[in-house]
Design a protein around this motif. Sequence first.
Motif, short mmCIF file in Angstrom:
data_model
loop_
_atom_site.label_atom_id
_atom_site.label_comp_id
_atom_site.label_asym_id
_atom_site.label_seq_id
_atom_site.Cartn_x
_atom_site.Cartn_y
_atom_site.Cartn_z
N VAL A 57 0.86 -1.19 0.00
CA VAL A 57 0.00 0.00 0.00
C VAL A 57 0.89 1.23 0.00
N GLN A 58 0.40 2.30 -0.58
CA GLN A 58 1.16 3.55 -0.60
C GLN A 58 1.05 4.26 0.74
N GLY B 91 -2.21 5.27 2.85
CA GLY B 91 -3.27 4.34 2.51
C GLY B 91 -3.78 3.54 3.70
N LEU C 13 -5.26 -0.48 5.11
CA LEU C 13 -5.42 -1.92 4.97
C LEU C 13 -6.21 -2.43 6.16
N VAL D 131 4.52 -0.78 3.14
CA VAL D 131 4.06 0.58 2.86
C VAL D 131 5.16 1.29 2.08
#
Length: 117
Positions: free
Chosen positions: A12-13, A16, A18, A115
Amino acid sequence: QVQLVESGGGLVQPGGSLRLSCAASGSIFSRDTMDWYRQVPGNQRALVATISGTGTPKYAESVKGRFTISRDSAGNTVYLQMNGLLPEDTAIYYCHLLRSSDFMNYWGKGTLVTVSS
């Protein structure tokens, strides 16, 4: 025997979100405490969040205000909603259960959260 199976990890950036899930099966009780730990290679496993059998959550200072731990009504699935993810949140996340009947500890195999942009 108790089994813990994590899911929901991935790439994920920064910034972001999760949602991790941990499904527990076997001889467990809804009052058992469940936790999420994380580990970066070369470092010790660190507690991220814990939730008691009554649903009381506690968090590590580094994730307060960004992560939320919860569990379903049956008490055998625990979730970790992670928002505002930072590169330093990159780790393998492990689910842990402390069985209240005999104080045995059980661990899942972990799920990787990365990340990165």
